[in-house]
Write an enzyme that holds these catalytic residues in place. Structure first.
Site, PDB file in Angstrom:
ATOM      1  N   GLU A  38       0.872  -1.166   0.000  1.00  0.00           N
ATOM      2  CA  GLU A  38       0.000   0.000   0.000  1.00  0.00           C
ATOM      3  C   GLU A  38       0.918   1.227   0.000  1.00  0.00           C
ATOM      4  O   GLU A  38       1.825   1.305   0.826  1.00  0.00           O
ATOM      5  CB  GLU A  38      -0.872  -0.009   1.267  1.00  0.00           C
ATOM      6  CG  GLU A  38      -1.878   1.106   1.232  1.00  0.00           C
ATOM      7  CD  GLU A  38      -2.736   1.197   2.486  1.00  0.00           C
ATOM      8  OE1 GLU A  38      -2.712   0.288   3.332  1.00  0.00           O
ATOM      9  OE2 GLU A  38      -3.438   2.222   2.589  1.00  0.00           O
ATOM     10  N   ARG A 269       5.682 -13.115   9.351  1.00  0.00           N
ATOM     11  CA  ARG A 269       6.330 -11.852   9.025  1.00  0.00           C
ATOM     12  C   ARG A 269       7.692 -11.773   9.702  1.00  0.00           C
ATOM     13  O   ARG A 269       7.972 -12.504  10.653  1.00  0.00           O
ATOM     14  CB  ARG A 269       5.461 -10.679   9.447  1.00  0.00           C
ATOM     15  CG  ARG A 269       5.214 -10.617  10.953  1.00  0.00           C
ATOM     16  CD  ARG A 269       4.108  -9.639  11.327  1.00  0.00           C
ATOM     17  NE  ARG A 269       4.443  -8.274  11.008  1.00  0.00           N
ATOM     18  CZ  ARG A 269       3.813  -7.548  10.069  1.00  0.00           C
ATOM     19  NH1 ARG A 269       2.837  -8.053   9.363  1.00  0.00           N
ATOM     20  NH2 ARG A 269       4.159  -6.304   9.852  1.00  0.00           N
ATOM     21  N   LYS A 279       4.681   0.303   9.467  1.00  0.00           N
ATOM     22  CA  LYS A 279       4.659   1.612   8.810  1.00  0.00           C
ATOM     23  C   LYS A 279       4.040   2.672   9.698  1.00  0.00           C
ATOM     24  O   LYS A 279       4.475   3.818   9.700  1.00  0.00           O
ATOM     25  CB  LYS A 279       3.878   1.517   7.495  1.00  0.00           C
ATOM     26  CG  LYS A 279       4.755   1.126   6.336  1.00  0.00           C
ATOM     27  CD  LYS A 279       3.997   1.217   5.032  1.00  0.00           C
ATOM     28  CE  LYS A 279       3.232  -0.044   4.779  1.00  0.00           C
ATOM     29  NZ  LYS A 279       2.579  -0.090   3.475  1.00  0.00           N
TER      30      LYS A 279
HETATM   31  P1  ATP Z   1       2.981  -2.568   8.047  1.00  0.00           P
HETATM   32  O1  ATP Z   1       2.593  -3.643   9.013  1.00  0.00           O
HETATM   33  O2  ATP Z   1       4.379  -2.118   8.185  1.00  0.00           O
HETATM   34  O3  ATP Z   1       2.020  -1.447   7.979  1.00  0.00           O
HETATM   35  P2  ATP Z   1       1.710  -3.682   5.814  1.00  0.00           P
HETATM   36  O4  ATP Z   1       1.545  -5.140   5.792  1.00  0.00           O
HETATM   37  O5  ATP Z   1       0.525  -2.882   6.158  1.00  0.00           O
HETATM   38  O6  ATP Z   1       2.967  -3.297   6.665  1.00  0.00           O
HETATM   39  P3  ATP Z   1       1.747  -3.463   3.007  1.00  0.00           P
HETATM   40  O7  ATP Z   1       2.109  -2.306   2.159  1.00  0.00           O
HETATM   41  O8  ATP Z   1       0.336  -3.897   2.993  1.00  0.00           O
HETATM   42  O9  ATP Z   1       2.226  -3.111   4.460  1.00  0.00           O
HETATM   43  O10 ATP Z   1       2.709  -4.691   2.718  1.00  0.00           O
HETATM   44  C1  ATP Z   1       2.991  -5.201   1.464  1.00  0.00           C
HETATM   45  C2  ATP Z   1       3.401  -6.627   1.596  1.00  0.00           C
HETATM   46  O11 ATP Z   1       4.513  -6.755   2.466  1.00  0.00           O
HETATM   47  C3  ATP Z   1       2.284  -7.456   2.191  1.00  0.00           C
HETATM   48  O12 ATP Z   1       2.122  -8.604   1.394  1.00  0.00           O
HETATM   49  C4  ATP Z   1       2.753  -7.787   3.563  1.00  0.00           C
HETATM   50  O13 ATP Z   1       2.296  -9.044   3.957  1.00  0.00           O
HETATM   51  C5  ATP Z   1       4.269  -7.751   3.422  1.00  0.00           C
HETATM   52  N1  ATP Z   1       4.892  -7.395   4.701  1.00  0.00           N
HETATM   53  C6  ATP Z   1       4.665  -6.304   5.450  1.00  0.00           C
HETATM   54  N2  ATP Z   1       5.373  -6.345   6.596  1.00  0.00           N
HETATM   55  C7  ATP Z   1       6.078  -7.497   6.573  1.00  0.00           C
HETATM   56  C8  ATP Z   1       7.004  -8.137   7.472  1.00  0.00           C
HETATM   57  N3  ATP Z   1       7.361  -7.585   8.629  1.00  0.00           N
HETATM   58  N4  ATP Z   1       7.549  -9.312   7.097  1.00  0.00           N
HETATM   59  C9  ATP Z   1       7.216  -9.880   5.923  1.00  0.00           C
HETATM   60  N5  ATP Z   1       6.356  -9.348   5.043  1.00  0.00           N
HETATM   61  C10 ATP Z   1       5.783  -8.174   5.351  1.00  0.00           C
HETATM   62 MG    MG Z   2      -1.104  -4.100   4.855  1.00  0.00          MG
END
Ligand code: ATP
Ligand code: MG
Length: 570
Positions: A38, A269, A279
């Site tokens: 995102e 994760r 984020k």
């Molecule tokens: P955050 O928890 O930091 O806000 P998010 O999952 O909301 O991260 P996205 O932009 O939706 O952020 O993430 C894009 C991709 O990265 C998703 O498929 C998510 O599962 C993966 N991702 C995010 N954080 C991690 C992590 N700590 N380890 C592995 N993959 C991750």
């Molecule tokens: Mg997300």
């Protein structure tokens, strides 16, 4: 990039599932993954894990991986983030083809799919307030209650949905919900919201829309539209999988999607000690001024650690080492540091730099005389050759390398003691000069032994220490930034619930002036060096003509090896 022939193929439960799908022909032998950020922040190390996994799998199985922006939440998303994400993926070394994809390009399709669901009796417009909806959702142990609007006819729902879309209703006054089961043991199946009203400007579609699809509705559709085969996400989405399948099955039944449909696979994760990978918190670190921006070298963002001097190779190697599992765990920061150290050890040129200077005058070295000594650029890479380093009567050494009243374990320079200056001569300290005002040590007077040129005594006598140094007259002045972890505890915020209480007030130390070998005059932002005995350093973009700024990427001390030894003993 290293070819698969050189490195053994990683193996994990996701790759096993895909291998099996290839055998059975479930997806007509296609492998098509995606990385779906995102655009509401910069990418962090957790995303790097996901990128390496998704793009890595596509490479290994001869498939494709899309970079897709999940831009369905207009208020938090910005073009700046889109640009930084594209930049980070490319820097990591992955190719997403000619174009990135955008969920917002599918808004029309998503809206049509919603109309289909309404007409087939699978969705309804709910006019309950947000509070009523929350109350009627039930809990983990008790079922939810049907909305009083759940029985609306398809025609009425279609009319209301159209009105929502036309902007005739206020934000929050109604939502489109799937009609599944308010008593489902899985809360995600209790009529989840599909569309909400949001009168907001979108960074790509402007004011064309005032309804936006919910993530849980949009994401499966994005995957299906792009013909994704394996939709890999983190574990917290496991409970969403039944809805993912429910939605796609219904739309395939209605002829809006083609089979085979994508399937969701979840992995744990990345959690990293002393680091936050969220984020939401990273945004706060930036906006509240705890760091100097998204690319502050202390940030766990890809742009931050890139500025700090990490290489894409080291980061990919880290992601491979941590592997992919189904259970959450904490990775030690020391492993990340080990990976960059291992990479830079192979490729970084060694130079001498004095970070906390102490002046040394070689009293028996003639004034005005100078000479050049030969130094090895990289003992790990003999092709890297040698260079000349100037030597003269006045030098700088590290303050820490001198002790006036040395304790037993201190083997470096002390009054009356002889040490080696790397690549140069043996020197002996004769006299300590003090600053009259402060009483601190101002400079040392030493004598050198001309017979020891190059660093060895013909009579075979030994010294216990070798110090790095620079010639005062020739050295370049520089600023050096040293970093410690941004947080003082392994799990920031775990104790107090607020990450702020665990912020390390000493995460940045700025040293200036430092003195660097003159050979670095043309160093450019991004160049990496090992400063002998001091660590690996990278030229910061803040550098200006004649005023270099260096970031310490990592120290030379390997704590990972120690941790492993301890673990092996257990
Ligand atoms: P955050 O928890 O930091 O806000 P998010 O999952 O909301 O991260 P996205 O932009 O939706 O952020 O993430 C894009 C991709 O990265 C998703 O498929 C998510 O599962 C993966 N991702 C995010 N954080 C991690 C992590 N700590 N380890 C592995 N993959 C991750
Ligand atoms: Mg997300």
């Amino acid at each position: 990039m290293e070819s698969p022939a050189e490195t053994p193929k990683p193996s994990d439960f996701i790759r096993e599932i895909i291998t099996e799908d290839q055998k059975t022909g479930k997806y007509e032998k296609r492998v098509h993954t995606r990385f779906p950020p995102e655009p509401n922040g910069y990418l962090h190390l957790g995303h790097a894990k996901s990128i390496c996994l998704n793009f890595g799998i596509a490479q290994e199985f001869g498939g494709k991986c899309n970079l897709r922006f999940d831009d369905t939440n207009p208020e938090k998303e910005e073009q700046e983030y889109v640009n930084s994400i594209i930049d980070s993926v490319k820097w990591l070394g992955f190719d997403f083809g000619p174009e990135a994809f955008y969920a917002s390009d599918y808004f029309d399709f998503m809206c049509r799919a919603a109309e289909y669901l309404i007409s087939a009796g699978h969705a309804y417009v709910d006019s309950q307030t947000a509070e009523e909806m929350r109350q009627n959702r039930g809990t983990l142990t008790s079922p939810g209650k049907d909305s009083p609007f759940r029985g609306r006819s398809a025609d009425e729902n279609l009319r209301l949905f159209l009105e929502m879309r036309e902007g005739r209703h206020e934000d929050g006054s109604m939502v489109l919900r799937a009609k599944i089961d308010m008593a489902s043991p899985n809360i995600n199946m209790r009529d989840p919201a599909l569309y909400r009203i949001k009168h907001a400007q979108h960074h790509r579609t402007g004011s064309s829309w005032c309804i936006y699809p919910m993530y849980t509705y949009a994401h499966p559709l994005e995957d299906a539209v792009e013909n994704i085969t394996h939709s890999i996400c983190t574990l917290e989405f496991e409970d969403q999988r039944p809805f993912y399948d429910w939605l796609l099955e219904r739309l395939a039944d209605g002829g809006l999607l083609r089979r085979p449909l994508p399937g969701q696979l979840e992995f744990a994760r990345l959690n990293l000690s002393y680091t936050v990978l969220s984020k939401r918190i990273l945004i706060q670190l930036v906006s509240e001024g705890h760091v100097k921006g998204w690319d502050d070298p202390r940030m766990p963002t890809i742009s931050g650690i890139r500025r700090r001097g990490y290489t894409p190779e080291a980061l990919r190697n880290f992601c491979e080492r941590i592997g992919v599992a189904k259970r959450d765990s904490m990775v030690d920061l020391a492993l990340l540091e080990y990976c960059i150290r291992e990479d830079l050890n192979r490729r970084a040129s060694r130079v001498m730099a004095v970070l906390r200077p102490l002046k040394v005058v070689i009293t028996n070295y003639p004034e005005g005389q100078e000479e050049e000594l030969e130094a090895i650029n990289n003992p790990e890479d003999l092709n890297a050759g040698t260079r000349k380093v100037p030597f003269s009567r006045e030098l700088y050494i590290e303050q820490d390398d001198f002790c006036e009243d040395p304790p037993k374990q201190f083997f470096r320079l002390a009054p009356g003691r002889e040490v080696r200056l790397r690549y140069a001569y043996f020197i002996t300290c004769d006299k300590v000069l003090r600053d009259e005002k402060t009483g601190g040590i101002a400079e040392l007077h030493c004598t050198y032994d001309p017979e020891t040129r190059g660093g060895d005594a013909p009579d075979g006598r030994k010294v216990k220490a070798t110090l790095h140094w620079v010639s005062a007259r020739h050295a370049l002045k520089a600023e050096v930034r040293l970093f410690d972890t941004l947080f003082t505890v392994e799990e920031p915020g775990a104790g107090s619930g607020d990450f702020r209480t665990d912020i390390n007030p000493n995460s940045l130390e700025i040293l200036s002036p430092c003195y660097i070998e003159p050979g670095l005059a043309d160093a450019a932002a991004g160049d990496r060096y090992q400063f002998e005995r001091m660590g690996y350093f990278c030229v910061d973009p803040d550098s200006a003509e004649g005023a270099l700024v260096f970031n310490r990427t990592v120290t030379l001390k390997d704590t990972w090896a120690k941790i492993q030894k301890r673990q092996n003993k257990k």
